[in-house]
Enzyme design. Sequence first.
Site, mmCIF file in Angstrom:
data_model
loop_
_atom_site.group_PDB
_atom_site.id
_atom_site.type_symbol
_atom_site.label_atom_id
_atom_site.label_comp_id
_atom_site.label_asym_id
_atom_site.label_seq_id
_atom_site.Cartn_x
_atom_site.Cartn_y
_atom_site.Cartn_z
ATOM 1 N N GLY A 33 0.822 -1.301 -0.003
ATOM 2 C CA GLY A 33 0.035 -0.072 0.035
ATOM 3 C C GLY A 33 0.873 1.352 -0.151
ATOM 4 C CG ASN A 34 -0.370 4.616 -1.600
ATOM 5 O OD1 ASN A 34 -1.055 5.562 -0.814
ATOM 6 N ND2 ASN A 34 -0.932 3.986 -2.628
ATOM 7 N NE ARG A 35 4.163 7.999 4.710
ATOM 8 C CZ ARG A 35 5.291 9.071 5.229
ATOM 9 N NH1 ARG A 35 6.160 8.860 4.579
ATOM 10 N NH2 ARG A 35 4.868 9.956 6.054
ATOM 11 C CB SER A 36 -2.697 8.297 -0.269
ATOM 12 O OG SER A 36 -3.957 9.130 -0.579
#
Length: 239
Positions: A33-36
């Site tokens: 995943g990512n940090r958005s």
Amino acid sequence: LLLHQEGGPLAGRRVLITAGGTREPLDPVRYLGNRSSGKQGLALADAARSAGAQVTLIAGSMEQQPGPELACIEVVSVGTTEQMHAAVMSRAEQADALIMSAAVADFRPADYAHTKIKKSDNGASPIITLERNPDILAETVARRNHRGTGPKVIVGFAAETGDEKSDPLELAQLKLQRKGCELLVLNRVGENLVFGLDSTEIHILASDAAQQQLQGFEPDHVIGSKREAAALVIQRLHQ
Ligand code: CTP
Ligand code: CA
């Protein structure tokens, strides 16, 4: 960029907004995943709604859920990039504007493990092979240009740190050209900048054609809250 109408600057307009991050499952309990945080996307949805637009929010993973002020908008929750791709593609044709503020995972694990991946007895680390996900923004632009229908205004976002060779603005200019969208919103990011915070710094870049229509509209740079940044982006739609 869209015609001004009575009953709010974007009254009767359909605005499709993606927000948050996509997640690519590795096994039943893990994902890439990512940090958005989704905060910028929520602020955009609220600004578009305030301007009178009919808003659909395609929501990936978000730290925050849409508040009561967004009760009147349609929210479609998605997990992976493939799901976001399908959700956008099936709705883009009817939209007047598409705003891709989601942080879309570029790659997904090539193989999904149906049971939890275990540490192996011989101490070897697993190797995860990735494959490319579709580029939702580039595909929507290509399809719109090919068919001549679909969103008149397509807005991309780019989070750039810059590197030794180029500063973030140069990278964003290149990305605007490569993607072929009308507007590209540059976010300067770094270890402690933007992600999850309420404040942000953005530049709005316009394609040559969009720039001609936006002559004289300033500013295209704001340091402030994500709400202020959203207002500026949405304003471009009805300028
Ligand atoms: N985007 C998309 N589909 C993807 C990747 C990105 O629609 N598979 C959209 C994002 O939502 C954003 C814009 O494209 O609006 C730019 O995303 P970014 O990650 O900055 O661009 P990439 O083309 O993926 O380039 P990079 O190699 O810098 O990640
Ligand atoms: Ca990317």
